[in-house]
Design an enzyme around this catalytic site. Structure first.
Site, short mmCIF file in Angstrom:
data_model
loop_
_atom_site.label_atom_id
_atom_site.label_comp_id
_atom_site.label_asym_id
_atom_site.label_seq_id
_atom_site.Cartn_x
_atom_site.Cartn_y
_atom_site.Cartn_z
N ASP D 14 1.30 -0.91 -0.28
CA ASP D 14 0.02 0.14 -0.28
C ASP D 14 0.98 1.26 -0.22
O ASP D 14 2.03 0.77 -0.21
CB ASP D 14 -1.45 -0.37 1.50
CG ASP D 14 -0.24 0.04 2.63
OD1 ASP D 14 0.71 0.80 2.58
OD2 ASP D 14 -0.82 -0.28 3.45
N ALA D 15 0.13 2.38 0.38
CA ALA D 15 1.24 3.63 0.14
C ALA D 15 2.10 4.16 0.75
O ALA D 15 2.70 4.78 0.86
CB ALA D 15 -0.31 4.62 -0.43
#
Lengths: 133, 133, 133, 133
Positions: D14-15
């Protein structure tokens, strides 16, 4: 050249029971990451230690035949083109009798993280991409 | 033409905080499915009621600028080409100031489920693809 | 409470034509992100402007009935519990006749990015989570 | 018990650069599919040859520490409970020094495809789940 095998699993299937068309690129990138990690330039290192990123400027896929859940597929990676500011990787998805199920192509452009500008391919990147070629 | 907006969410981001390159195609197909459902030819119907499937024979993406987690993006779909046995859909990803962040293209080939052979574009498919065009 | 609808699309289906079990959590988080963005605490802001992250410490799903590709589902989010150092969100997946297809639950723990340690729920987070409750 | 290793790749990050919380279950299921294929009960066979499916009725994850892109993780699978009409699989995600990064648990319920009703665990399923245990 670099080659590995994968089994098509449920997470990557679509409702027809075959590899979802957008997931070929994800699997292809998995193989690229695996190769680069073996060659000392893993993504963790790139993200956390190097001053450049490697965004993808273009990607394409040609789909010849479906790959079914449970199928084992060979993914063969070849660096097709090394230019001054970009490189192209070709991925062939091969089924057990050697036929090509799909071909993908990704074009990568090294970019300086500070300026956001493209840079010439760094030495260690060229070395990793061409090792054993 | 068909247009919708999406927010880039965590599930589609990569470690750089931007939309993962392989997920543009997944988002694009979401929009295509949404349009077709509104036009009476939703994927559920295709899968469960119609005698043909619509596999994708080719897909490509050109990435111009990153899309960040939390960004709202407009995805504009246009049927570019209707041939006898295939059709091409173009997706533009537009940021708020109107610039194009990416362009994707998918080529679909209707295939008879029983024989596995390509068929001419069925009437109801042409109607759905061209409605309001 | 916050509520939105989603169509189940091909990217989230598995080979049986239903929503893949691990994707309920991804859809649920999409809805959580959408709610938080509307309430001024979008993920882009959290990631880029705030000194804390919101990792998930626990997640669970109970699956009651399948959701098919093309189905429209209502996802209803409720903040179930606000503790000093964590909060729990419940997501109900409802089909058109009102029956519950699945229930998911996520437990979030605010963590200081610099120290990696849990922190009390920040004010603006409590405000966003309880707005309209 | 069954054990394999995986590298965390970009598609699953994810980010924040770590394994996205909903993707632990996808990776866990990959390992389950790999084990079952080695034991002669691969998903392709289940989907195409057997009269029952194995939907998941419950899934849960406890996350103890993040897994970063590029990390190699060992995933250890154990069949925790074999009941008359369900079985539970536990997955431990272990980092290199042996600490547990996460634990997932999935509960599977064999269902007759024709009637949609739960059935007792078939013999060949019990055999595959308990081989070498």
């Amino acid at each position: 050249m670099y080659e590995t095998t994968r089994m098509i699993t449920l997470r990557d299937a679509d409702a027809a029971g075959v590899l979802f068309f957008a997931r070929y690129l994800a699997l292809a990138h998995d193989v690229y990451e695996e190769m680069m990690a073996e060659r000392g330039l893993g993504l963790g290192k790139v993200l956390r230690e190097l001053p450049y990123g490697l965004p993808i400027a273009h990607a394409e896929c040609d789909y010849c035949m479906p790959l079914w859940v449970g199928d084992t597929v060979t993914i063969r990676l070849r660096v097709e083109e090394l230019k001054r500011r970009s490189f192209t990787v070709v991925f062939e998805f091969l089924v057990e009798d050697g036929r090509t199920a799909a071909t993908c192509r990704t074009v990568h452009v090294p970019v300086d993280r500070a300026t956001g500008k493209p840079i010439p391919l760094p030495e260690e990147l060229i070395a990793a991409l061409t090792r054993g070629a």
